[in-house]
Design a protein around this motif. Structure first.
Motif, PDB file in Angstrom:
ATOM      1  N   THR A  80      -9.560   1.599  -0.101  1.00  0.00           N
ATOM      2  CA  THR A  80      -9.388   2.730  -0.857  1.00  0.00           C
ATOM      3  C   THR A  80     -10.470   3.673  -0.736  1.00  0.00           C
ATOM      4  O   THR A  80     -11.736   3.146  -0.810  1.00  0.00           O
ATOM      5  N   LYS A  81     -10.348   4.808  -0.738  1.00  0.00           N
ATOM      6  CA  LYS A  81     -11.321   5.882  -0.895  1.00  0.00           C
ATOM      7  C   LYS A  81     -11.542   6.326  -2.597  1.00  0.00           C
ATOM      8  O   LYS A  81     -12.637   6.679  -2.800  1.00  0.00           O
ATOM      9  N   TYR A  82     -10.623   5.937  -3.226  1.00  0.00           N
ATOM     10  CA  TYR A  82     -10.616   6.119  -4.563  1.00  0.00           C
ATOM     11  C   TYR A  82     -12.000   5.505  -5.277  1.00  0.00           C
ATOM     12  O   TYR A  82     -12.082   4.087  -5.009  1.00  0.00           O
ATOM     13  N   ASP A 134      -8.170  11.319  -3.241  1.00  0.00           N
ATOM     14  CA  ASP A 134      -7.030  10.539  -2.402  1.00  0.00           C
ATOM     15  C   ASP A 134      -6.633   9.188  -3.105  1.00  0.00           C
ATOM     16  O   ASP A 134      -7.472   8.522  -3.473  1.00  0.00           O
ATOM     17  N   GLY A 181       0.783  -1.088  -0.023  1.00  0.00           N
ATOM     18  CA  GLY A 181       0.062   0.075   0.140  1.00  0.00           C
ATOM     19  C   GLY A 181       0.840   1.268   0.088  1.00  0.00           C
ATOM     20  O   GLY A 181       2.167   1.228   0.176  1.00  0.00           O
ATOM     21  N   SER A 190       0.462   5.844   0.974  1.00  0.00           N
ATOM     22  CA  SER A 190      -0.293   6.852   1.283  1.00  0.00           C
ATOM     23  C   SER A 190       0.446   8.362   1.148  1.00  0.00           C
ATOM     24  O   SER A 190       1.609   8.318   0.809  1.00  0.00           O
ATOM     25  N   VAL A 201      -8.993  -4.296  -2.164  1.00  0.00           N
ATOM     26  CA  VAL A 201      -8.250  -3.527  -1.872  1.00  0.00           C
ATOM     27  C   VAL A 201      -8.951  -2.163  -1.083  1.00  0.00           C
ATOM     28  O   VAL A 201     -10.194  -1.957  -1.398  1.00  0.00           O
ATOM     29  N   PRO A 250      -6.971   2.519  -7.644  1.00  0.00           N
ATOM     30  CA  PRO A 250      -6.051   3.619  -7.364  1.00  0.00           C
ATOM     31  C   PRO A 250      -4.670   3.228  -7.760  1.00  0.00           C
ATOM     32  O   PRO A 250      -3.852   4.394  -7.614  1.00  0.00           O
ATOM     33  N   GLU A 251      -4.054   2.221  -7.829  1.00  0.00           N
ATOM     34  CA  GLU A 251      -2.859   2.216  -8.602  1.00  0.00           C
ATOM     35  C   GLU A 251      -2.883   1.996 -10.204  1.00  0.00           C
ATOM     36  O   GLU A 251      -3.045   1.239 -10.859  1.00  0.00           O
ATOM     37  N   ALA A 254      -4.588   7.052  -1.892  1.00  0.00           N
ATOM     38  CA  ALA A 254      -4.025   6.130  -0.880  1.00  0.00           C
ATOM     39  C   ALA A 254      -4.603   4.857  -0.940  1.00  0.00           C
ATOM     40  O   ALA A 254      -5.789   4.707  -1.185  1.00  0.00           O
ATOM     41  N   PHE A 255      -4.063   3.721  -0.523  1.00  0.00           N
ATOM     42  CA  PHE A 255      -4.654   2.116  -0.771  1.00  0.00           C
ATOM     43  C   PHE A 255      -3.849   1.199   0.082  1.00  0.00           C
ATOM     44  O   PHE A 255      -2.731   1.414   0.232  1.00  0.00           O
ATOM     45  N   ARG A 315      -3.806  -3.227  -0.124  1.00  0.00           N
ATOM     46  CA  ARG A 315      -4.233  -4.256  -1.030  1.00  0.00           C
ATOM     47  C   ARG A 315      -3.548  -5.415  -0.572  1.00  0.00           C
ATOM     48  O   ARG A 315      -2.494  -5.543  -0.188  1.00  0.00           O
TER      49      ARG A 315
END
Length: 1008
Positions: A966-968, A924, A873, A875, A964, A973-974, A926-927, A929
């Motif tokens: 995440t907020k995305y 954001d 992950g 951030s 994963v 998110p990757e 951040a994640f 996984r």
């Protein structure tokens, strides 16, 4: 599905050979061997037993048992048991296992021989590869990490970067998209230049690879079969990378392929089948929701009464097949390794596929009483990459009216004038790239004296590719047929000579290296196209002559060629005193044809030292099994600028601004103008790095760890700038910006704990975390654009770049503060002119570079079972959702274009409100996984009655991208869509990126 037909004569020939070898095997397993001189079988002795860890009494599965002086050998099974046939009681068996002290035992009159192996003092004696040589882990003074094949990530793997994702502190690997074979973004301790990108130097068996594309848009490292890789060594600081000089600015990744071992022979067969689906579809409105939402915003629904999930229509359950055959062995003078591999990976989008065929052969031969050694490495591969029009079909699937049916009454793709059916686009568009690549090295070394060795390293990396982009003609919607073909050649030739001197006396050990390297790169590209193909069952790719538009104006051939050379002189000195005081000094002088005569060469030195405190008498009774303090300083260079830019360039063309008639005719001669000024003073960009590290081991090596502080400052930045004098014949020129710098600094911490019980239970827990800060200083511009937006009304709008006092990849945007009472977007007025949202109101709104990277690896084993899990992950980073910016807002929905709930997230927004680039679409990134989870079991061949022929059976099941956090709310998110501007790498932009897959892989490995 293809069915392969094998002719009867072929079967008969191979049947005879198979029966012959089976007959020999039958004699062997009965304790006999054929004597081809007498026709009689000689009596032999069958020896069996169990090999265990002397400390824990735990079974050692995979331990090699070799008949000394022969190629006969076997390995222990999951219970540590073995069985081998020896010629007599005088035979000597050699028992060897990584991390344990080998034993040689004479059989005598015993038929049962149980062995206990003692663990080596520690893993500190592990050999690690460094530039132009090797060292041991305990003697290394630079920041480096070694990853063995047993520690690699599992699952569907296309390239070496994926093997080490989440395994090495300070190394951030980003899968730019979910497409099979997609490029991987890998950064070691942060990016450090404007044009360098972040890709480290990859060295395969001693040959530095060219990172440029070998054709198409996929990863240039896809040619390498991950099954052939024995180890990957990551060199992170300048003291470790400076031996590669100019090419080590972004770090160095050394890839070592598998070799044969003397005295044993192995045949391995592996088969893996994977099943993949889109992991996180974007939740756009279904047909019922769409009807309500369009009416709610004041639109009129064009309702065709269907209920179509367009994302599902263009995607599929994808199947991946991966088959590998490997064989290795050798005697005292000759060892060999060979392999064949086939991978067929379907993408989760239809018409997306990567096929790879690989072959490898490595051999080492000794001559002249072992004074002359010859190493040969050869790999040949073909990759075939089929791609759909990714952005086109994804954009259509996300915005298409879900009440329209995907297929007509005949079962074919429905055709509409109003919009392009993405299913029809799949049928009309084709993009196929075929790459053939051969990488070969031959490295003879001669021992002049016992202390002095000369080595010659000859290598060639040659790739040729053909890319065909085809569009079929269509009446509805109207589309002319077209075929474009692109041919590319990429050749890399290496010649190196170096001497290594090694001497030890009393408490001193000295190793000195001096050498010369020459490398030449040649890249050529040619293209042509034909337009206006008729509607026909014959595809243009199969018969280009059917094209009707062959005019030079519309189909002018294109092409380019680049030739660059590097010449280098290098040296290294390693000194040890009392096996506890360590010193390394390195220097490399690089000359590049890219630079002018005044600064063609750059000199890059480095120094490092280590102190093994655990060897000092005052600490030998303490808790540390290992304690080493090390520090290093060094410089590396960068030459990643366009070729020949130090030379003047003239362009001749006919145009209104460059030519005029010399007589009364209408014949305009070409006019010649300056397009680039000469600048022979351009010099190497230089990165200065400092590293201080601590390596430690506690509880007899059960707990090990490293802590590193690093600081890298890149100066003399190479940049294309605007001349200060407005009266210049060229609009821009290249130079070194004298005061500009880019700094990366941070801390890496890595820990690993291992536990093994006497009852066969094993537990490993490891992890690492990196804190990193990046900053740009003294840039001559308010922003150097590195990423731009795309989409209607957004094309070329600046998203992020290099901003003074901020990290690379800083998003330079208008600050969105909501919707006003008229339903229009509001933006902060930063410059105070009363008008918010102008270019002068842009702010630094965060960076695409993460400030923390964290990884966690766990392994639990009990007897034949193993369960491994890998988490990774980041951030502190942001992502720009260019997809939402271009597709997900109310003004599109009122026109009948679909979207997710985000499109109506602002209830008071006007349907006439535009959506320019702003922080509204900054999210954001951040994640955390679960990258892969593998459960494996080593099956005892006795249970299936195959012990005579098979020494090991391994069954495995792997899940990739299982979840994963995440907020995305995009596909993943990757992500890093290539939105490069003028050759400057982009970071953190998501635009219609290929969705990531969730995969389940089932494998079978057999060792004979």
């Amino acid at each position: 599905m293809k069915i392969f037909y094998i002719s009867p004569p072929f079967i008969k020939k191979w049947s005879v050979l198979c029966w012959f070898f089976l007959a020999i095997s039958a004699l062997a397993v009965q304790g006999k061997s054929p004597d081809f001189r007498t026709g009689k079988a000689q009596a032999e002795l069958t020896v069996s037993g169990r090999v265990v860890d002397a400390a824990t009494n735990e079974s050692l599965a995979g331990c090699t048992v070799v008949l000394k002086g022969s190629q006969r050998g076997t390995t222990t099974d999951a219970k540590g048991e073995y069985r081998i046939v020896v010629p007599s009681g005088d035979a000597v068996l050699v028992f060897g296992f990584i991390g344990f002290v080998s034993q040689e035992i004479q059989v005598g009159n015993r038929t049962t021989l149980n062995v206990s192996l003692a663990a080596a003092a520690s893993e500190l004696t592990q050999v690690v590869v460094i530039g132009y040589g090797t060292t041991t882990k305990k003697d290394a003074t630079g920041a480096m990490t070694t990853l063995k094949s047993t520690d690699f990530n599992r699952g569907i793997i296309n390239s070496p970067e994926q093997l080490l994702q989440g395994k090495v502190a300070g190394v951030n690997v980003t899968s730019a998209s979910g497409e099979p074979g997609a490029s991987q973004s890998i950064t070691i301790r942060g990016p450090g230049g404007v044009r360098t990108g972040s890709t480290p130097l990859f060295v395969l068996d001693g040959i530095p690879l060219d990172n440029s594309s070998t054709g198409g848009v996929t990863n240039p490292l896809n040619f390498l079969n991950p099954q052939d890789i024995e180890a990957i060594d990551v060199l992170k600081d300048a003291s470790a990378t400076a031996i590669y000089g100019a090419r080590g600015a972004n770090g160095v990744v050394l890839i070592t392929t598998k070799k044969g071992k003397a005295g044993t022979s192995n045949l391995t067969l592996s088969a893996n089948v994977g099943i993949s689906n889109v992991a996180r579809p974007i939740p756009v409105f279904n047909a019922d929701e769409y009807r309500k939402q369009v009416v709610a915003v004041g639109g009129i629904v064009d309702d065709k009464k269907a209920s179509t999930d367009w994302q599902r229509e263009i995607s599929r359950t994808a199947i991946t097949q991966d088959y590998n055959l490997g064989f290795s062995g050798g005697a005292e003078k000759l060892t060999y390794y060979g392999s064949l591999g086939v991978q067929n990976q379907e993408g989760v989008l239809k018409n997306s596929r990567l096929k790879r065929y690989t072959g490898r052969f490595n051999a080492s031969q000794k001559f002249l009483d072992d004074r002359l050694a010859l190493d040969v490495n050869l790999t040949a591969s073909q990759t075939v990459n089929e791609r759909p029009p990714i952005e086109g079909i994804l954009g259509a699937a996300l915005s298409a009216n879900p009440t329209y049916p995907a297929y007509d009454s005949t079962g074919g793709p429905a055709r509409y004038q109003a919009f392009t059916n993405p299913v029809l686009s799949l049928a009309l568009q084709k993009d196929i790239t075929t790459i053939n690549r051969v990488v070969a090295t031959i490295s003879p070394s001669y021992k002049i004296t016992n202390a002095l060795v000369y080595k010659l390293n000859l290598g060639i990396d040659n790739a040729t590719s053909t890319r065909d982009l085809q569009s079929l003609a269509s009446a509805v919607p109207q589309q002319d047929g077209r075929l474009e073909s692109i041919y590319k050649t990429n050749r890399n030739v290496l010649i190196e000579n170096y001497f290594t001197y090694t001497r030890g006396w009393a408490n001193h050990n000295l190793t000195a290296l001096v050498g010369h390297s020459y490398q030449k790169f040649y890249i050529q590209e040619r293209s042509w196209s034909i337009n206006k193909f008729p509607i026909s069952p014959i595809e243009p790719i199969n018969n280009p002559s059917l094209g009707q538009d062959l005019t030079l104006a519309n189909n002018r051939p294109g092409g380019s060629s680049i030739e660059n050379e590097l010449q280098s002189f290098f040296g290294r000195l390693n000194y040890q005193f009392r096996d506890r005081y360590l010193f390394t000094a390195t220097v490399r002088a690089d000359g590049s044809s890219k630079f002018g005569a005044n600064n063609k060469y750059g000199v890059f030195p480095s120094f490092s030292a280590g102190w093994r405190l655990s060897e000092e008498p005052f600490l030998q009774s303490g808790p540390f099994s290992d304690l080493k303090l090390r520090a290093g300083w060094g410089q590396t260079g960068n030459q990643e600028i366009p070729s020949k830019i130090t030379q003047a360039l003239f362009t001749s063309q006919v145009g209104a601004t460059t030519s005029y008639p010399l007589d009364n005719s209408t014949n305009y001669p070409a006019g010649t103008t300056y397009t680039r000024l000469a600048n022979p003073d351009i010099q190497w960009e230089v990165s200065t790095q400092t590293d201080v590290g601590l390596d430690f081991g506690l509880f007899k090596g059960a707990l090990t760890g490293t802590i590193d502080y690093f600081r890298k400052v890149s100066g003399k930045i190479l940049l294309e700038v605007i001349p200060a004098d407005p009266i210049q014949p060229a609009a821009t020129y290249w130079t070194n910006v004298p005061d500009m710098s880019i700094t990366n600094q941070g801390v890496e911490v890595g820990l690993n704990y291992r536990y093994a019980s006497q009852r066969g239970f094993r537990f490993d827990l490891g992890g690492n975390i990196t804190f990193i800060k990046n900053v740009v200083n003294n840039s001559p511009y308010s922003v150097i654009t590195s990423g731009s937006a795309t989409g209607a009304g957004l094309t070329s709008a600046t998203v992020n770049g290099y901003v003074n006092g901020q990290p690379i990849g800083t998003f330079f945007l208008r600050e969105y503060i909501g919707i006003d009472d008229k339903g229009v977007s509001k933006y902060s007025d930063i410059d105070g002119d009363g008008i918010g949202g102008t270019d002068k109101d842009r702010i630094a709104a965060g960076s695409a570079l993460p400030t923390q990277q964290f990884n966690l690896n766990a392994r639990v084993g009990y007897k034949g079972f193993d369960l491994t899990a890998n988490f990774n992950g980041v951030s502190g980073n942001k992502l720009y959702d260019n997809t939402a910016n271009a597709f997900f807002y109310k003004a599109r929905l009122v026109k009948g274009l679909n979207g997710p709930a985000e499109a109506v997230g602002e209830p008071n927004e006007s349907i006439n409100n535009s959506a320019p680039v702003s922080t509204r679409f900054l999210k954001d990134g951040a994640f955390f996984r679960l990258n892969n989870l593998t459960l494996s079991y080593s099956l005892d061949p006795k249970l299936i009655g195959m012990k005579r022929w098979i020494s090991n059976v391994r069954l495995s099941a792997t899940g990739q991208n299982l979840f994963v956090i995440t907020k995305y709310n995009g596909y993943d998110p990757e992500v890093n869509t290539d939105r490069t501007v003028n050759g400057i790498s982009s970071y953190g932009i998501d635009y219609l990126s290929y969705p990531k897959a969730r995969s389940f892989v089932f494998g079978l490995n057999l060792t004979f």
